[in-house]
Write a protein that holds these residues in place. Structure first.
Motif, mmCIF file in Angstrom:
data_model
loop_
_atom_site.group_PDB
_atom_site.id
_atom_site.type_symbol
_atom_site.label_atom_id
_atom_site.label_comp_id
_atom_site.label_asym_id
_atom_site.label_seq_id
_atom_site.Cartn_x
_atom_site.Cartn_y
_atom_site.Cartn_z
ATOM 1 N N ARG A 225 -7.734 -3.100 -5.379
ATOM 2 C CA ARG A 225 -6.806 -2.436 -4.466
ATOM 3 C C ARG A 225 -6.573 -0.984 -4.867
ATOM 4 O O ARG A 225 -6.513 -0.091 -4.005
ATOM 5 C CB ARG A 225 -5.479 -3.192 -4.438
ATOM 6 C CG ARG A 225 -4.449 -2.563 -3.506
ATOM 7 C CD ARG A 225 -3.033 -2.974 -3.817
ATOM 8 N NE ARG A 225 -2.095 -2.169 -3.039
ATOM 9 C CZ ARG A 225 -1.714 -0.936 -3.383
ATOM 10 N NH1 ARG A 225 -2.209 -0.369 -4.473
ATOM 11 N NH2 ARG A 225 -0.848 -0.263 -2.615
ATOM 12 N N ILE B 12 -9.208 1.382 -3.640
ATOM 13 C CA ILE B 12 -9.119 1.612 -2.199
ATOM 14 C C ILE B 12 -7.932 2.507 -1.874
ATOM 15 O O ILE B 12 -8.005 3.374 -0.993
ATOM 16 C CB ILE B 12 -9.022 0.268 -1.444
ATOM 17 C CG1 ILE B 12 -10.195 -0.644 -1.823
ATOM 18 C CG2 ILE B 12 -9.009 0.496 0.059
ATOM 19 C CD1 ILE B 12 -10.067 -2.064 -1.290
ATOM 20 N N SER C 223 -7.308 -7.802 3.769
ATOM 21 C CA SER C 223 -8.679 -7.987 4.256
ATOM 22 C C SER C 223 -9.036 -9.464 4.235
ATOM 23 O O SER C 223 -8.405 -10.262 3.535
ATOM 24 C CB SER C 223 -9.671 -7.228 3.378
ATOM 25 O OG SER C 223 -9.365 -5.857 3.313
ATOM 26 N N SER D 12 -5.747 -4.987 0.141
ATOM 27 C CA SER D 12 -6.481 -3.781 0.476
ATOM 28 C C SER D 12 -5.495 -2.708 0.917
ATOM 29 O O SER D 12 -4.287 -2.925 0.966
ATOM 30 C CB SER D 12 -7.502 -4.069 1.580
ATOM 31 O OG SER D 12 -8.327 -2.947 1.820
ATOM 32 N N ARG E 135 -11.455 -1.114 2.953
ATOM 33 C CA ARG E 135 -12.185 -1.930 1.978
ATOM 34 C C ARG E 135 -13.696 -1.745 2.089
ATOM 35 O O ARG E 135 -14.410 -1.710 1.071
ATOM 36 C CB ARG E 135 -11.831 -3.411 2.148
ATOM 37 C CG ARG E 135 -12.691 -4.345 1.281
ATOM 38 C CD ARG E 135 -12.159 -5.739 1.240
ATOM 39 N NE ARG E 135 -10.913 -5.795 0.481
ATOM 40 C CZ ARG E 135 -10.842 -5.866 -0.845
ATOM 41 N NH1 ARG E 135 -11.961 -5.882 -1.575
ATOM 42 N NH2 ARG E 135 -9.685 -5.915 -1.455
#
Length: 466
Positions: A358, A361, A389, A403, A446
């Protein structure tokens, strides 16, 4: 009116213009001439209506732009920012570089597809994958067809294709994408459906009762990979079914659907039954997909007992369902990556995207936010938001992956503004596909890897919104 018509350039004049010559160079004289004629037809209509007319260069430029637009393929690359990694409508698994290179080499060259170089005799296309699949799964033998639905169809038709009974739990009569239902596949295969148990609970005694009946050809276990029944439930494990089937003298077919070759918990994902586990549980035949968790091109694998695989390969339907040299090359390259599990997540895009952290991202989302704010042009409030996601393609349906994405919320609060934004995003040079939720358009990052290309692409959004 006559003066206006005389001002319209001839086809030959347009072809000799700079734009006309560029059109010939790019698309050939025949295509260029045909497109110029269409543009000139529109010019004649303009002359009749008293509107201004284009000169030869402008006509050629319009014809060239129309040719460029029509030459863009319909199977266009897109940015998948839906939050679904294995998105069926967007092509499922992205192929590893090694698979892409192998497929390209197979396209460029003649290959020894069904030819034994050692003996000079005719070979079998399955030979390119057989030993690899068997090494990775522990199966006695293997074959491959064009998708998993075909694998199930071919297996059922071979083993129960003349009205033989196929025992399956009522709770495993799944429907996959596009309204394809397991009972329909069984009917097309020529097998007779023998339901046992109930939607939520099926017991060993249910299978025993069915196996005592006449005409049973096989037991089918279907992994319910695209939904999960929870609460007051009961199912019979594959290992128990294998013993029951063996005692009755009929094979057990285990359809894993989105099959995986490795233990996903190593990368922090929920465990899915692996093909190797299904083989070790003594299923006689195991079927699974190539373009889902395995991370390869579309394919359906059939692995298991050598005598049953041999019978499946003799089925005339096998030829209609076989895969070509391009897909075989990509599959071989993908399977070889599994020989080195320590570097699998680096090399296999599906696993790499599923295993992304995470924080990685989030950093990407914060870096892209200024581009998104500029592109939104004051019409939308842009925020960095947490997302959930999903894996997609029927794998681990209730599991989500933490995400981060970009949220576009219309300043005026109108739903029509969101629709216009979604349309504008799909109209970018590289279309962007997100999802709409809670009154905002969300771009889950993602699956985004080329941030520079995405930022440059997003900078064109204001044109579409205008």
């Amino acid at each position: 009116m006559n003066e206006s018509f005389r001002a319209i350039p001839s086809v030959d004049t347009v072809l000799k213009s700079a734009a006309g010559l560029a059109a010939i160079d790019a698309y050939g004289r025949t295509e260029a001439t045909a497109r110029i004629r269409l543009v000139l037809d529109a010019e004649r209509k303009s002359a009749r209506e008293g509107r201004s007319l284009r000169d030869a260069e402008a006509v050629g430029a319009l014809a060239l732009s129309q040719l460029e637009a029509s030459s863009v393929g319909s199977l266009r690359p897109v940015f998948n920012l839906t939050g679904t990694v294995l998105h069926t409508n967007l092509g499922r698994a992205l192929l590893a570089d090694a698979a892409v290179e192998a497929a390209a080499e197979a396209m460029r060259s003649a290959v020894a597809l069904e030819f034994e170089l050692e003996t000079g005799k005719r070979g079998e296309r399955d030979d390119h994958l057989r030993s690899l699949i068997c090494d990775l799964t522990g199966a006695e033998d293997a074959t491959v067809v064009n998708n998993n639905a075909a694998a199930v169809l071919l297996t059922l038709n071979t083993l129960a294709g003349h009205g033989g009974g196929a025992i399956v739990s009522r709770g495993e009569l799944i429907e996959i994408g596009g309204a394809f239902r397991m009972p329909d596949i069984m009917a097309r295969a020529g097998a007779k459906l023998m339901e046992v148990g109930t939607t939520n609970r099926t017991h060993e005694k249910d299978y025993k009762a069915a196996l005592s009946q006449e005409g049973v050809a096989l037991v089918l276990k279907v992994h319910t990979s695209n939904y999960r029944v929870e609460g007051f439930t009961k199912e019979v494990e594959a290992q128990t079914l294998a013993k029951l089937s063996a005692a009755a003298g009929v094979p057990l077919v285990n359809d894993l659907g989105s099959g995986t070759l490795v233990d996903l918990t190593r990368w922090g994902l929920r465990p899915e039954p692996t093909v190797g586990e299904a083989v070790r549980e003594e299923a006689d035949i195991v079927t699974f997909s190539g373009d889902k968790l395995l991370g390869g091109p579309q394919a359906g694998f059939i692995v298991g007992r050598k005598d049953l695989i041999s019978a499946i390969n003799r089925n005339p339907m096998k030829r209609a369902l076989r895969v070509d040299k391009i897909r075989l090359a990509a599959l071989e390259a993908t399977l070889k990556l599994y020989r080195d599990p320590d570097r699998l997540a680096e090399r296999l895009p599906t696993l790499r995207l599923l295993a992304r952290k995470r924080d990685e991202i989030a950093a990407m989302a914060n870096a892209l936010k200024p581009h998104a704010v500029r592109a939104a042009g004051g019409l939308f409030q842009v925020e960095v938001v947490d997302c959930a996601s999903q894996i997609g393609s029927g794998a681990l349906p209730l599991d989500t992956l933490a995400s981060v994405g970009l949220s576009f919320r219309p300043v005026d609060g109108s739903g029509s503004a969101i629709d216009r934004l979604a349309t504008a995003l799909r109209g970018l040079p590289v279309p962007v596909v997100g999802r709409i939720a809670d009154g905002a358009l969300i771009l889950d990052l993602r699956c985004l890897e080329d941030t520079a290309a995405f930022a440059a692409n997003l900078d064109r959004l204001s044109d579409g919104l205008a």
